[in-house]
Design a protein around this motif. Structure first.
Motif, mmCIF file in Angstrom:
data_model
loop_
_atom_site.group_PDB
_atom_site.id
_atom_site.type_symbol
_atom_site.label_atom_id
_atom_site.label_comp_id
_atom_site.label_asym_id
_atom_site.label_seq_id
_atom_site.Cartn_x
_atom_site.Cartn_y
_atom_site.Cartn_z
ATOM 1 N N THR A 196 0.854 -1.182 0.000
ATOM 2 C CA THR A 196 0.000 0.000 0.000
ATOM 3 C C THR A 196 0.884 1.225 0.000
ATOM 4 O O THR A 196 1.865 1.295 0.744
ATOM 5 C CB THR A 196 -0.861 0.025 1.284
ATOM 6 O OG1 THR A 196 -1.519 -1.215 1.409
ATOM 7 C CG2 THR A 196 -1.875 1.146 1.219
ATOM 8 N N LEU A 198 1.584 4.593 1.250
ATOM 9 C CA LEU A 198 1.140 5.395 2.387
ATOM 10 C C LEU A 198 1.293 6.881 2.143
ATOM 11 O O LEU A 198 0.669 7.708 2.814
ATOM 12 C CB LEU A 198 1.943 5.015 3.645
ATOM 13 C CG LEU A 198 1.694 3.627 4.190
ATOM 14 C CD1 LEU A 198 2.548 3.406 5.433
ATOM 15 C CD2 LEU A 198 0.234 3.446 4.553
ATOM 16 N N LYS A 221 -1.307 8.268 4.646
ATOM 17 C CA LYS A 221 -2.704 7.934 4.427
ATOM 18 C C LYS A 221 -3.218 7.185 5.650
ATOM 19 O O LYS A 221 -2.499 6.384 6.236
ATOM 20 C CB LYS A 221 -2.748 7.003 3.204
ATOM 21 C CG LYS A 221 -4.078 6.895 2.541
ATOM 22 C CD LYS A 221 -3.938 6.123 1.234
ATOM 23 C CE LYS A 221 -4.001 4.632 1.462
ATOM 24 N NZ LYS A 221 -4.184 3.889 0.206
ATOM 25 N N LYS A 222 -4.478 7.431 5.983
ATOM 26 C CA LYS A 222 -5.051 6.701 7.125
ATOM 27 C C LYS A 222 -5.242 5.239 6.718
ATOM 28 O O LYS A 222 -5.790 4.953 5.666
ATOM 29 C CB LYS A 222 -6.414 7.284 7.498
ATOM 30 C CG LYS A 222 -6.359 8.678 8.044
ATOM 31 C CD LYS A 222 -6.781 8.732 9.515
ATOM 32 C CE LYS A 222 -6.710 10.132 10.090
ATOM 33 N NZ LYS A 222 -5.350 10.652 10.072
ATOM 34 N N THR A 223 -4.813 4.367 7.564
ATOM 35 C CA THR A 223 -4.895 2.967 7.180
ATOM 36 C C THR A 223 -5.069 2.082 8.392
ATOM 37 O O THR A 223 -4.750 2.483 9.514
ATOM 38 C CB THR A 223 -3.624 2.553 6.423
ATOM 39 O OG1 THR A 223 -3.695 1.163 6.111
ATOM 40 C CG2 THR A 223 -2.385 2.783 7.271
ATOM 41 N N THR A 224 -5.581 0.880 8.157
ATOM 42 C CA THR A 224 -5.668 -0.078 9.254
ATOM 43 C C THR A 224 -4.749 -1.261 8.995
ATOM 44 O O THR A 224 -4.781 -2.240 9.695
ATOM 45 C CB THR A 224 -7.100 -0.622 9.404
ATOM 46 O OG1 THR A 224 -7.509 -1.113 8.127
ATOM 47 C CG2 THR A 224 -8.045 0.451 9.880
ATOM 48 N N MET A 225 -3.934 -1.141 7.973
ATOM 49 C CA MET A 225 -3.083 -2.273 7.643
ATOM 50 C C MET A 225 -2.015 -2.455 8.704
ATOM 51 O O MET A 225 -1.702 -1.545 9.464
ATOM 52 C CB MET A 225 -2.411 -2.029 6.300
ATOM 53 C CG MET A 225 -1.395 -0.920 6.367
ATOM 54 S SD MET A 225 -0.421 -0.698 4.899
ATOM 55 C CE MET A 225 0.074 -2.312 4.495
ATOM 56 N N GLN A 265 -7.805 -9.593 7.887
ATOM 57 C CA GLN A 265 -7.072 -9.149 6.709
ATOM 58 C C GLN A 265 -7.312 -10.085 5.537
ATOM 59 O O GLN A 265 -7.345 -9.667 4.402
ATOM 60 C CB GLN A 265 -5.570 -9.080 6.998
ATOM 61 C CG GLN A 265 -5.220 -8.071 8.076
ATOM 62 C CD GLN A 265 -5.157 -6.654 7.562
ATOM 63 O OE1 GLN A 265 -5.785 -6.314 6.555
ATOM 64 N NE2 GLN A 265 -4.409 -5.812 8.241
#
Lengths: 691, 148
Positions: A196, A198, A221-225, A265
């Motif tokens: 991803t 970021l 970037k806002k992410t939950t990864m 995930q």
């Protein structure tokens, strides 16, 4: 290049999170910290791993690089610690100091150590071998394949690093200690085995920052990864000189329950995969209607942009009923097509086929696939083989996969140029698929670039040698493995090569020599960083015999090149570019340089970085004979005085670049003079001026 | 392509009539830029004193006006022709606040006229427009394509 082991998530050494403190004791403290974190949002100071709070979501953690997985190029060599990628490991050591921290030059002359021995070790990493656009201006410059695929700020080099703990990233900080401003992209590798992005630089980020060290931490970037592997992309086109990185820090929240999150995930992965299918598989393949998100006209399109998502619950029918009765008329009024004269319904498909083909030829690969999903006609046009004569998956390294290769193989019946550089990291492309691709489409290839391709194994290279006998350009940069890949005779089957690039790749000398013998039309040869096992004098002798059409030769950091080898090179009369950086060491050049300059009047670029055997007479020869010189690197040459510099500036009218860094004979007081001359002669002069 | 004819024979302008009846009067030098089709017709008519009106049934007035405007601005460009002519094209489009379908019509016209440069530039611009579309529906919508 030694790849440090990548620790698989499942097999991780399961480092326990920091010793769990008594929850009771932490109650108020934790709440306070949570509060403060929300206020400040981030970096707490000296940057040690810090446990700010503990909750069921894990704790906030800042960590430095544990190891380097991959890099496209570097300035130093692996077994030395100077300027290598490995220098980003661990905490910053020079930051916030700004400057170019040189290695300990092997300055021991016969009379003992020189007075200017530096004992600092370089703790900085120079992640690329190049800066500015000088390499694009040199005779050895290449053209990008399928250039329309490249983003505005193309990636020139990258480094892939990993950390100890998985975190949900909140911040990535890069400690730049010299010539900041090269970072253009930050990627993170998630548990789902996807990359991803970021952060990506925009035009405004490009304004060259002040020449000072900085802790560069752009808004991600806002992410939950969840990740512990990052890739940093660099673009050097605006740099004045080499950039240097001291450390990289990854900050984020750890996850205590990695396994359950892994499950979550996996589900996201499935949705990612279906998205990728959309990119890869065209509608006709399924012999049915196009992808589900493709039907309808302007109204459904409008509905989708409004994020109208009817959910079919039990009362779904009622809801629809309500909508039709109450809201539909309203909706139609708001979005009605304008009354009056309807605009002429000229459609894209009204254009003749050749024009459409030409338009599509300007599109990047992603858009091309998108266009192919639009309609049957467009699918047919977008799969026309003429659009696939040049193929570059380098900008799509993060989504390149075996299935993409398979799809492309069907279309690329007229393939001539192929660039798969950087693809296949972490297993997305299989060697089998690559070999299949090559067998199907490789026989007419003229240009093949496989730089930093992790999927290459011995049989892949063999295949290249057998199938691609029409190659005029072969680029296998950064394929160094142990044992070297290039050690079998199939590559010697190639007889039409004009360009061979083996930068940072280990090879068997015998193979190289037989390739040189077989490719008499060779014009460009890059053997930089090829390692210790190659006897360059032998190579030089071969070049002098078999490859006299050579225009550019890069022997950066080649070992075992002596004055004898240099003399062999003087027989290459067409030479326009010669890079002998860090070769020859203290060895005296004899009259090698004189002969070279006399015999090669077309010489435009000459790099003699750290070639300490260069004498004052040699510098005088350069001035006298270097009529066509445009780029001259004399970094680290001891005998330079400002008189010689003036000489060169006056007598080399075409000079554009002159690197005089670490020329210890040039005193501090001379720097102002040099700046003046730089302006007077319009030459970019690089010096080790300390600011 | 440009001959230097005796002054008495060659008129200094050319009349082009588009399918909406409008007659566009165009300088001879400019007319030579308007592509193979018109040049071909002019060549055939060589030797006549004046041209009557050359009919262009496939092109409407608006399109013709745009093309003439572009040619006028571009004909004196010496270097950087491709980038500058593209910019000029784009600016003209913006000034007219043209819709994508206008660009399509322009391309059709330039193909009919046989104008190499114009087609190349137009194609490039159209490709860029397609590149900005974020998904295939947008392409459909913007360019009036029927899905099938």
């Amino acid at each position: 290049m030694s790849l440090l082991a990548y620790v698989e998530p499942g097999e991780s050494s399961d480092t326990e999170p920091e010793a769990e403190a008594e929850p009771d004791a932490l109650v108020d403290f934790t709440a306070m910290l949570r509060q403060r974190q929300r206020e400040y949002g981030g970096w707490f100071g000296c940057g040690s791993k810090m446990q700010a709070e503990q909750s069921d979501q894990g704790y906030y953690l800042e960590q430095y690089v544990l190891g380097v997985l991959d890099f496209s190029s570097q300035y130093g060599i692996d077994y030395s610690i100077s300027y290598t990628a490995a220098n980003v490991i661990g905490r910053p050591t020079k930051f916030p100091a700004y400057g170019d921290y040189p290695e300990t030059f092997p300055m021991v002359s016969r009379s003992g150590p020189c007075r200017t021995v530096r004992s600092e070790f370089p703790f900085n990493s120079r992640p690329q071998r190049t800066y500015g656009d000088w390499w694009q201006r040199a005779p050895s410059a290449t053209r990008e394949i399928q250039a329309q695929n490249l983003p505005k700020l193309a990636t020139h080099d990258y480094i892939v690093v990993y950390f100890e703990e998985f975190v949900v990233p909140t911040e990535v900080a890069i400690f730049e200690t010299f010539n900041p401003g090269a970072v253009v992209r930050i990627w993170a590798y998630g548990l789902t085995k996807h990359w991803t992005c970021l952060w990506e630089a925009t035009e405004s980020d490009l304004a060259r920052p002040a020449l000072d060290s900085r802790r560069f931490a752009p808004a991600l970037k806002k992410t939950t990864m969840i990740t512990k592997t990052l890739r940093i992309d660099f673009n050097h086109s605006r740099l004045n000189y080499y950039t240097e990185i001291d450390a990289i820090m990854l900050c984020g929240r750890t996850v205590s329950k990695t396994q359950s999150l892994l499950g979550r995930q996996q589900r996201t992965k499935q949705s990612h995969q279906s998205q990728r299918q959309a990119l890869v598989s065209p509608p006709a393949e399924a012999a049915g209607p196009p992808a589900p998100d493709g039907s309808g006209g302007p109204i459904s399109y409008k509905l989708r942009t409004l994020k109208f998502q009817p959910k079919c619950h039990e009362d779904g029918a009622t809801k629809l009923h309500d909508f039709i009765n109450n809201d539909l008329s309203q909706f139609l009024m708001e979005h009605s097509v304008e009354g009056g004269e309807p605009p002429p319904r000229v459609c894209l498909t009204d254009l003749p086929f050749e024009i459409l083909l030409r338009i599509l030829s300007y599109l990047d690969l992603k858009s091309l696939f998108r266009v192919g999903q639009v309609s049957r006609t467009f699918y047919d046009i977008s799969t026309h083989p003429l659009l696939y004569a040049e193929l570059s998956l380098k900008p799509y390294w993060h989504v390149a996969s075996s299935e993409l290769l398979c799809t492309l193989a069907r279309r690329a019946t007229m393939l001539r140029k192929l660039d798969l550089s950087w693809c296949g990291a972490l297993g997305n492309v299989s060697p089998t698929e690559f070999k299949k691709f090559l067998t199907q489409r490789g026989d007419n290839l003229t240009h093949l670039r496989l730089n930093s391709c992790k999927f290459l194994n011995a049989s892949c290279i063999e295949n290249v040698g057998i199938v691609c006998d029409n190659l005029i350009e072969l680029s296998l940069r950064n394929c160094a493995t142990d044992p070297p890949l290039l050690n079998f005779s199939c590559l010697a089957n190639l007889k039409n090569l004009e360009r061979l690039d083996l930068f940072q790749t280990a090879f068997e000398t015998e193979l190289l020599l037989s390739m040189l013998e077989g490719n008499r039309k060779l014009k460009h040869l890059n053997l930089a960083f090829c390692g210790v096992s190659v006897n360059m004098d032998n190579v030089a002798a071969h070049l002098a015999t078999y490859n006299t059409q050579l225009i550019s030769l890069d022997l950066w950091k080649a070992h075992f090149l002596s004055a004898r080898g240099l003399l062999s090179l003087t027989r290459l009369h067409q030479l326009e570019e010669l890079d002998l950086g860090w070769c020859l060491r203290e060895a005296s050049l004899g009259d090698g340089l004189f002969q070279l300059l006399s015999n090669c009047p077309n010489l435009k670029k000459l790099f003699l970085s750290a070639v300490r055997g260069t004498t004052e007479r040699d510098l005088m020869h350069i001035a006298a004979l270097g009529k066509n010189l445009e780029q001259l690197d004399l970094m680290g040459i001891l005998n330079i005085t400002h008189e010689r510099v003036y000489d060169i500036l006056v007598h080399c009218p075409k000079l554009q670049l002159l690197d005089l860094s670490f020329c210890d004979n040039i005193m501090d007081r001379d720097f102002d003079l040099l700046a003046e001359w730089s302006h007077q002669f319009t030459v970019d002069i690089k010096t080790s001026r300390r600011y | 392509m440009s001959t230097t004819p005796p002054e008495s024979k060659m008129p200094i302008f050319v009349n082009l009539q588009t399918n909406d009846g409008v007659v566009h009067t165009v300088d001879i030098r400019l007319a030579h830029q308007l592509g193979e089709t018109i040049c071909g017709i002019m060549r055939m008519e060589e030797g006549c004193y004046s041209f009557d009106i050359i009919p262009l049934p496939r092109i409407n007035g608006e399109i013709m006006a745009f093309i003439i405007k572009w040619c006028t601005l571009v004909q004196d460009l010496e270097d950087n022709v491709m980038t500058r002519s593209k910019e000029i094209f784009l600016n003209l489009l913006k000034k007219d606040m043209a819709q994508p379908h206008f660009l399509l019509q322009l391309l059709k016209a330039s193909d009919y006229l046989g104008m190499e440069n114009f087609t190349a530039v137009g194609a490039k611009l159209l490709a860029e427009a397609i590149n900005t579309c974020r998904n295939s529906e947008e392409i459909c919508y913007r360019f009036n394509v029927d899905r099938d």
